[in-house]
Every structure is written in C-alpha cells, then in structure tokens.
Scaffold this motif. Structure first.
Motif, PDB file in Angstrom:
ATOM      1  N   ILE A 414       2.128 -23.821   1.490  1.00  3.87           N
ATOM      2  CA  ILE A 414       0.888 -23.550   0.750  1.00  3.87           C
ATOM      3  C   ILE A 414       1.189 -22.764  -0.513  1.00  3.87           C
ATOM      4  N   LYS A 415       1.828 -21.607  -0.318  1.00  2.67           N
ATOM      5  CA  LYS A 415       2.164 -20.767  -1.474  1.00  2.67           C
ATOM      6  C   LYS A 415       3.243 -19.776  -1.087  1.00  2.67           C
ATOM      7  N   SER A 416       3.870 -19.217  -2.122  1.00  2.00           N
ATOM      8  CA  SER A 416       4.850 -18.156  -1.940  1.00  2.00           C
ATOM      9  C   SER A 416       4.268 -16.863  -2.495  1.00  2.00           C
ATOM     10  N   LEU A 417       4.327 -15.807  -1.692  1.00  2.00           N
ATOM     11  CA  LEU A 417       3.856 -14.490  -2.141  1.00  2.00           C
ATOM     12  C   LEU A 417       4.963 -13.695  -2.807  1.00  2.00           C
ATOM     13  N   GLY A 418       6.157 -14.292  -2.931  1.00  3.66           N
ATOM     14  CA  GLY A 418       7.279 -13.609  -3.556  1.00  3.66           C
ATOM     15  C   GLY A 418       7.846 -12.534  -2.657  1.00  3.66           C
ATOM     16  N   VAL A 419       8.623 -11.655  -3.245  1.00  4.40           N
ATOM     17  CA  VAL A 419       9.242 -10.561  -2.499  1.00  4.40           C
ATOM     18  C   VAL A 419       8.253  -9.397  -2.439  1.00  4.40           C
ATOM     19  N   VAL A 420       7.669  -9.165  -1.277  1.00  2.81           N
ATOM     20  CA  VAL A 420       6.724  -8.050  -1.115  1.00  2.81           C
ATOM     21  C   VAL A 420       7.493  -6.732  -1.111  1.00  2.81           C
ATOM     22  N   ARG A 421       8.509  -6.625  -0.267  1.00  4.35           N
ATOM     23  CA  ARG A 421       9.433  -5.494  -0.258  1.00  4.35           C
ATOM     24  C   ARG A 421      10.802  -6.033   0.171  1.00  4.35           C
ATOM     25  N   GLU A 422      11.846  -5.588  -0.494  1.00  7.04           N
ATOM     26  CA  GLU A 422      13.182  -6.129  -0.231  1.00  7.04           C
ATOM     27  C   GLU A 422      13.693  -5.788   1.165  1.00  7.04           C
ATOM     28  N   ASP A 423      13.224  -4.692   1.725  1.00  9.31           N
ATOM     29  CA  ASP A 423      13.715  -4.262   3.045  1.00  9.31           C
ATOM     30  C   ASP A 423      12.630  -4.430   4.109  1.00  9.31           C
ATOM     31  N   SER A 424      11.891  -5.538   4.072  1.00  6.58           N
ATOM     32  CA  SER A 424      10.794  -5.782   5.017  1.00  6.58           C
ATOM     33  C   SER A 424      11.319  -5.895   6.446  1.00  6.58           C
ATOM     34  N   ILE A 425      10.553  -5.338   7.388  1.00 13.29           N
ATOM     35  CA  ILE A 425      10.972  -5.350   8.801  1.00 13.29           C
ATOM     36  C   ILE A 425       9.871  -5.838   9.733  1.00 13.29           C
ATOM     37  N   ALA A 426       8.608  -5.905   9.281  1.00 12.01           N
ATOM     38  CA  ALA A 426       7.514  -6.310  10.168  1.00 12.01           C
ATOM     39  C   ALA A 426       6.414  -6.965   9.353  1.00 12.01           C
ATOM     40  N   LEU A 427       5.637  -7.824  10.037  1.00 13.25           N
ATOM     41  CA  LEU A 427       4.612  -8.616   9.366  1.00 13.25           C
ATOM     42  C   LEU A 427       3.478  -8.889  10.347  1.00 13.25           C
ATOM     43  N   CYS A 428       2.215  -8.810   9.863  1.00 12.85           N
ATOM     44  CA  CYS A 428       1.078  -9.221  10.690  1.00 12.85           C
ATOM     45  C   CYS A 428      -0.128  -9.518   9.810  1.00 12.85           C
ATOM     46  N   TRP A 429      -1.071 -10.293  10.361  1.00 11.63           N
ATOM     47  CA  TRP A 429      -2.299 -10.653   9.663  1.00 11.63           C
ATOM     48  C   TRP A 429      -3.399  -9.635   9.944  1.00 11.63           C
ATOM     49  N   ASP A 430      -4.302  -9.479   8.959  1.00  6.75           N
ATOM     50  CA  ASP A 430      -5.493  -8.652   9.151  1.00  6.75           C
ATOM     51  C   ASP A 430      -6.555  -9.498   9.849  1.00  6.75           C
ATOM     52  N   VAL A 431      -7.045  -9.037  10.995  1.00 10.53           N
ATOM     53  CA  VAL A 431      -8.016  -9.809  11.776  1.00 10.53           C
ATOM     54  C   VAL A 431      -9.391  -9.783  11.118  1.00 10.53           C
ATOM     55  N   SER A 432      -9.785  -8.643  10.533  1.00 10.53           N
ATOM     56  CA  SER A 432     -11.156  -8.479  10.043  1.00 10.53           C
ATOM     57  C   SER A 432     -11.431  -9.279   8.777  1.00 10.53           C
ATOM     58  N   SER A 433     -10.571  -9.157   7.772  1.00 12.89           N
ATOM     59  CA  SER A 433     -10.834  -9.812   6.492  1.00 12.89           C
ATOM     60  C   SER A 433     -10.400 -11.273   6.496  1.00 12.89           C
ATOM     61  N   GLY A 434      -9.317 -11.581   7.228  1.00 11.48           N
ATOM     62  CA  GLY A 434      -8.831 -12.941   7.292  1.00 11.48           C
ATOM     63  C   GLY A 434      -7.948 -13.362   6.143  1.00 11.48           C
ATOM     64  N   TYR A 435      -7.972 -12.605   5.043  1.00 11.47           N
ATOM     65  CA  TYR A 435      -7.212 -12.993   3.850  1.00 11.47           C
ATOM     66  C   TYR A 435      -6.151 -11.962   3.469  1.00 11.47           C
ATOM     67  N   HIS A 436      -5.971 -10.948   4.298  1.00  9.15           N
ATOM     68  CA  HIS A 436      -4.988  -9.917   4.001  1.00  9.15           C
ATOM     69  C   HIS A 436      -3.812 -10.003   4.967  1.00  9.15           C
ATOM     70  N   LEU A 437      -2.660  -9.599   4.468  1.00  3.50           N
ATOM     71  CA  LEU A 437      -1.411  -9.615   5.221  1.00  3.50           C
ATOM     72  C   LEU A 437      -0.767  -8.239   5.080  1.00  3.50           C
ATOM     73  N   TYR A 438      -0.184  -7.732   6.172  1.00  2.00           N
ATOM     74  CA  TYR A 438       0.464  -6.421   6.129  1.00  2.00           C
ATOM     75  C   TYR A 438       1.969  -6.588   6.346  1.00  2.00           C
ATOM     76  N   VAL A 439       2.742  -5.849   5.552  1.00  2.00           N
ATOM     77  CA  VAL A 439       4.197  -5.881   5.623  1.00  2.00           C
ATOM     78  C   VAL A 439       4.708  -4.445   5.698  1.00  2.00           C
TER      79      VAL A 439
END
Length: 711
Positions: A414-439
């Motif tokens: 669909i799309k690339s969000l690019g490099v959010v943080r170079e040392d990323s260790i965890a990822l999850c979706w926001d349940v309430s908004s549906g359009y947010h992602l946490y890293v």
C-alpha cells in the motif's frame, strides 16, 4: 559439605567425588557410604530427620535433587530434575512442616516441594525471586507470625538486598492459634555440652510451643517475669505496631480503588484440552521473536532445524497422545509471525532474516502450505502486525526501522512510511483511532505515526532499552521493556489527547523479555516470559489521578514446566458465565497447555456486568483495507456479552440480613432475586390470612374414645 542428623547422633559428609559418608563420631566408625553423583562438583545436603537425607548435585549436565535412606544409602527413594545450569543447586529443609526449598546460585527462581514421611518428594510450585539468588536460608521458628498463619519465612539474599518471603497457610480465621500448623519445635537452649555429648549423653533439645499464650519469660526461682523480659516484650510489641502501620500504608497504596480483578486466578485445564507429543520445538530464539502464535483454527511454533521451519497444529484436535504436526518450510529463519485475524483461508504472515515478508495459506493438515506473497524489505524483518479492526491490513518493520503497509487481500504494497526510527524494536496499531501506528525504539522513544499524513508524536521512557513489546487498549498504550543490566520494566502511556508517559513499574531482572497480552475492554494485561513458569496479570488505570497507582499487580499464576512462549486466545473463546477473563495456550518442551483465568464470584447464574462492560467487536472488521486506504470514517462497534435470557447482577436486589445469620450464611444469602422476594411476600400474606380465619370446623370436633375402637 557436612550436616548433622536431627537428633545430633550422626554426621554426614559429601565430597566432590560424588561420595556421601555417614559417620558416628563417638563410636569412630562409618555407618554408611555410597557414590550418588558422577560429576566433579560440590554436593549440598541436609538431613530429613534421623534416617534420611536429601542431596543436591549434578547428574551429567543436569542438576538433580535426591532423597536416600541411610539403611540402604545407594538406593534413591525419590529424584527431581532441576534443569541444567552453571550455578550449584542447594536445598533447605524445614523438619516441622516437611517443606523443602530448592534453588541454585545465579537463578531467578526456586522450587517449593513437600517431603513425605517415606522420603518421597512432591513438587508444589516454582516461584520467581525477581533477581539473581545469592543464597537462601530459613528464618528461626520463633520469629514467625504464627497468628497470621505464617509457617515458614525464606530469607533470600540478592546483590545488595535481603528479601523476606513468608509462606502463609490461608484459614478462615486467625483469631485462635492453629495447633495443627505449628507442632512443638526445638527450643533455643542446648540439651548438653560438648563433653557430655562425647560421654554418650545425647541431650535432646527441649521442645517448645509456638503458641503466644504459652510464651512467658520467667526466672528459674520464683517464676516472676524479670525486668529485662518485660522490657524485651514491650519492645517487641512496639516493633509489631510499627510494622503493622507500615503494612497498612503499603496495603492502602496497593489497594487504592480496590480492583474488581484483584482476586483473579489462573487454572491449568485438564490434559484432554492439551496438545501432547510435539516434536522439535525450538527452545531458544531471539528477543525479537514471539516464538508461538495461535489463530482461529491453527497454531504455529518455531521448530529446530534448518530451512526456517514452523510447526503447524490443528487447535480443534486436542487431547491426542501424539499431536499431528504440519511442517511449513519458510526458506529463511522466521523471527516474527502472526495469523490473519479475519481471513477464512487461515493465512499466516512471516518475517525473517531473508529480508522478506511471506504470506502462507494453510488449507488443511493434509495439504502442503501455499505461498501467496513474497514482499521485499531492505534487511531482516523483525516485526509483523495485522490491524485488529481492518481486514487485510498488515504492517511490517525491519532492523533499519523501515515500516511498510501491505494489502494482503490484493497481495500488494500500500505504502511505505519510511524509517520511523533506525533502532526500532516494537510495533503495534492504535485500536481507537484506526489510523495510527506506534513504534518503540532502543533510545527509549515511543513514536505515534499518523499513517494518513505521516505526522509524528513522541514520548520517552526514563532509560534506554535492549528490547521491548507494545500492546494497545482503547485508551492506553503499554510497553514491556528489557533494559541494560537485564532490568525489566512496564511503561504505561496515555494515547489521548496526546501521547505521554504516565507511569513506570520495575519488574525485577531477568534474561528474557515479558510479552504483554491485553484485553482492550477491561484494561487488564498479562505478562509472560520465556523460561519462566509465571503469568503475571496487571490492571491498567490510565484515567486515575497521579496520586493513585495506575499499574496494579494482580494475583500471579505459576505452573510447571516453564513455558517457551505463551499466546492469548481469541476473546470469543471465553465463557463469560464462568467469569473467564482470558485463555492462554502455553508452549512447553513437548506440549501445549491450556490456562484459563477467571474471577471468583458467588452467584455465577447472573451475568457479571461489572466485570464485562460493552465490548469492542473484534469478530468482524470495522473496515476493509480498500475503505481504509480511502480514509473512510473509523467507528468501533460495541457488543453486549450478556447471553440471552440471563439476568444481570446489577438487576438483582441486595437484601440485608440480621445478625442472627452467620457470616457464611450472609455471604450465600447476600443477593435475592425480585421474583424470590415476591414469592416470599405472597407466602407470608397467605399464612397471615390463614391465621385470621381461625380454626377449621373439624378441629373443634371430638372423636370417639379409644376403647370404642376395640368393638
């Protein structure tokens, strides 16, 4: 090492050659001798009375606990394997209660066992100490709080700290002294001096009662309490009052707000619901890997061997002695994988060291898995996360921090969000908004990303991280982290109106990371770690004030053997009428066990609506992936978990009872339905009408005499 028998007549010695010798020093002869271990390491041992020993040593690479009888010391009565490790095993035995504690230096756990009169050991539980153990000893019997049911107290030495761990037997009342829990024990005074003992006098120590009513410090002449004894007693009372006040303050802080889930309890289900005979289960995997995942129909776990194999099992066929396994060869070591929550085709997404995301379809246990998609990344993929409310939306992240969104229905990017943080260790979706992602990143930053605009919000923990896991509820974000020095911490963040750190709670030290599993409606989470037997429930309260705790620890559940990984089942699997809050599958060396968490309630015929609020419907998607791409409005659907024709607890009238009922009766009669109250009123009215009508006509008539019946 050396140890004296309970009666002081014999002494035992054990050497590194594995030999154990029993000696009678006064008779100057060996009573018994045998080689019980085959490893050139120290043997620790204690007497189990006057004729039996418990020993801890090595059998090959495995640490072993054994019990033997000195009459035939070469024959082992009972044996327990304590796993492998470099730390020497130790044992501590309490003769009065027959409680045995086994530990090893450097471990974070210890075992509690019971020893029968015949020397047979029974494993009861495995406890976590939170930090590396340097040593353990038992507190003196006279220091125990017997009026609170404390039968033993472990003093555990850690690096820089000494922790007291009491063992308390629950009783309905602690008003009276329980003689069955506390037999007479040996007093502090010696029975004989050294010269007398060598002359043949055993001089047994006097037995004393632990009943506080029998404790009086008297002098030997007139029986009156001495001034020193009175002063000592006053000091003890003052210390006890201060300690009680301290405990009240701690309890007041921990129980502020009294969690509805404070009595939550875990239970290991019957083995008919387990999966037995699993083969080649991988016990060691990287910190980034989840190791084990379950979907609607199938479960998957990492297998030992080359080719990046996953073992697939059918969750609808438990209880078999040899569970059937289907092998999925991923051609690249799997690191992160997850089942599609909405796909009827049972699709699993796998990310690994091949720098690819692969989608596999599992049709049946008789059909080889079908490869649906191979999506490329720039480095190995360590995070794979399906959107919990959007069908066919997948987010992946690699070691460079590059995040990509995939349409698994059309099998396209669909799309690339690019490099959010170079040392990323965890990822999850926001349940309430549906359009947010946490890293989450190793720097301690937690980044919220709006997938529509790319806008970022940042919150930060108080330290840097080695690894972590993220989980989201409807109004909070939870990060479980493993920091430098193996410190484990739980972080709670608010997600509305902005991302902000609310509270942190340390969970001790450990080499493995706690993986969080959250119920998005109850705000209750469960923590599991590889290589441990505990599952730790917590309640999160992001909306409370800063003066009240926002992370509440609940009753932990411990079972054996240790888990390799755990995974929470779909919420539709819970039985709300049994007040079940969560179900877990626990992966072990060769089995998968079912663990159920529930809250004890008295009247389970009613729906417990205080525990089960309106629930977010996760059984069907809120949006399709195509609607999500078009940024359609995102609105969560709520469902009522109350079954049809079942009355809610809030609809039941509370009845107050007089003091003539006992506490147990009041507990059982606490709630009375409206129908029961109406029937009771009707019966009382009918009885009163019958009394007002007076006696019946036949009641006033006289019958014939007894002698007239003889005719």
């Amino acid at each position: 090492t050396a140890s004296w028998s309970y009666d002081g007549r014999l002494v035992s010695a054990a050497g590194r050659n594995g030999e154990v010798t029993i000696v009678d020093l006064r008779a100057r002869n060996n009573v018994a001798s045998a080689t019980l271990f085959d490893n050139n390491k120290d043997i620790q041992h204690e007497w189990l009375g006057v004729d039996k020993l418990v020993l801890a040593g090595y059998k090959g690479r495995d640490r072993t606990i054994k019990t033997v009888d000195i009459s035939d010391i070469s024959r082992v009565i009972s044996s327990i394997s304590y796993g492998s490790g470099s730390g020497n095993p130790f044992v501590k035995f309490d003769y009065d209660t027959r409680m045995l504690f086994c530990y090893a230096k450097g471990d974070h756990t210890y075992n509690y066992c019971e020893v029968g009169a015949g020397g047979v050991m029974k494993e009861n539980s495995k406890e976590s100490s939170g930090d590396a153990i340097k040593g353990i000893t038992l507190a003196p019997k006279t220091s125990l709080d017997v009026m609170s049911g404390e039968v033993a107290r472990l003093m555990i030495l850690h690096h820089g700290t000494l922790a007291a761990t009491p063992y308390v037997v629950p009783r309905k009342s602690y008003h009276d002294f329980h003689d069955d829990l506390f037999p007479e024990t040996r007093g502090p005074q010696p029975g004989v001096d050294g010269e007398g003992w060598f002359n043949g006098n055993d001089g047994y120590r006097e037995l004393i009662s632990l009943n506080p009513a029998s404790k009086r410090h008297t002098n030997g002449q007139n029986g009156k309490e001495t001034t020193a004894a009175v002063a000592e007693k006053i000091e003890e009372v003052q210390e006890e009052v201060e300690e009680n006040e301290k405990h009240k303050q701690i309890l007041s802080h921990l129980t502020d707000g009294q969690s509805l889930y404070r009595n939550i309890e875990g239970k290991l289900s019957h083995r008919d619901f387990h999966f037995h005979g699993l083969k080649n289960v991988q016990s060691v995997f990287s910190l980034e890997s989840n190791g084990f995942q379950v979907g609607k129909r199938y479960g998957a776990f990492i297998m030992v061997g080359s080719g990046g194999r996953l073992g697939i099992i059918d969750l609808h066929q438990p209880g078999q002695n040899n569970t059937r396994q289907l092998e999925l060869v991923n051609q690249g070591t799997p690191i992160a994988f997850q089942w599609d929550p909405f796909s009827a085709d049972h699709v699993i997404a796998i990310g690994g060291d091949s720098a690819q995301v692969k989608l596999w379809k599992i049709t049946s246990m008789d059909t080889p898995p079908e490869l649906l998609l191979e999506g490329n990344h720039t480095s190995k993929v360590t995070m794979v996360e399906y959107h919990p409310c959007v069908a066919g939306l997948l987010a992946t992240c690699d070691t460079t921090g590059h995040v990509i969104l995939w349409d698994t229905v059309q099998k396209t990017q669909i799309k690339s969000l690019g490099v959010v943080r170079e040392d990323s260790i965890a990822l999850c979706w926001d349940v309430s908004s549906g359009y947010h992602l946490y890293v989450a990143a190793k720097s301690g930053e937690v980044v919220g990303v709006d997938t529509r605009t790319g806008t970022q919000t940042v919150a930060k923990t108080t330290g840097e991280l080695r690894s972590g896991r993220l989980a989201c509820t409807k109004d909070a974000l939870v990060l479980s982290s493993l920091g430098h020095g193996n410190s484990r911490t739980l972080h709670l963040f608010s997600t509305s109106p902005s991302l902000a750190l609310l509270e942190e709670q340390t969970l001790g030290n450990g080499t493995s990371l706690y993986s969080p599993f959250l119920d998005i409606d109850m705000n209750v989470g469960y923590l599991c770690a590889r290589g441990e037997g505990a599952i730790l429930p917590f309640e999160f309260r992001p909306s409370t004030t800063a003066s009240s705790p926002r992370i509440l620890a609940l009753s932990q559940f411990i079972s054996m053997p240790d888990q390799y990984a755990c995974c929470m089942m779909n919420r539709q699997c819970r039985d709300v009428m049994k007040v079940e809050t969560a179900k877990f599958y626990k992966l072990t060396k060769d089995s998968i066990q079912l663990v159920t968490f529930s809250v004890p309630r008295l009247r389970t015929e009613y729906f417990q609506d205080d525990l089960f609020p309106l629930s977010i419907d996760l059984s069907s998607p809120v949006l399709t992936v195509s609607s999500w791409v078009e940024e359609a409005p995102f609105k969560l659907n709520k469902v009522d978990l109350c079954p049809a024709d079942v009355k809610r607890q809030s609809e039941v009238e509370i009845v107050r009872h007089s003091s003539q009922h006992s506490k147990i009766q009041q507990e059982h009669l606490k709630y009375k339905s409206i129908e029961a109250s109406r029937d009771e009123l009707f019966n009382a009215f009918a009885e009163q009408v019958q009394q007002d009508a007076g006696p019946l006509e036949q009641d006033l008539m006289e019958g014939c005499d007894d002698d007239e019946w003889s005719d």
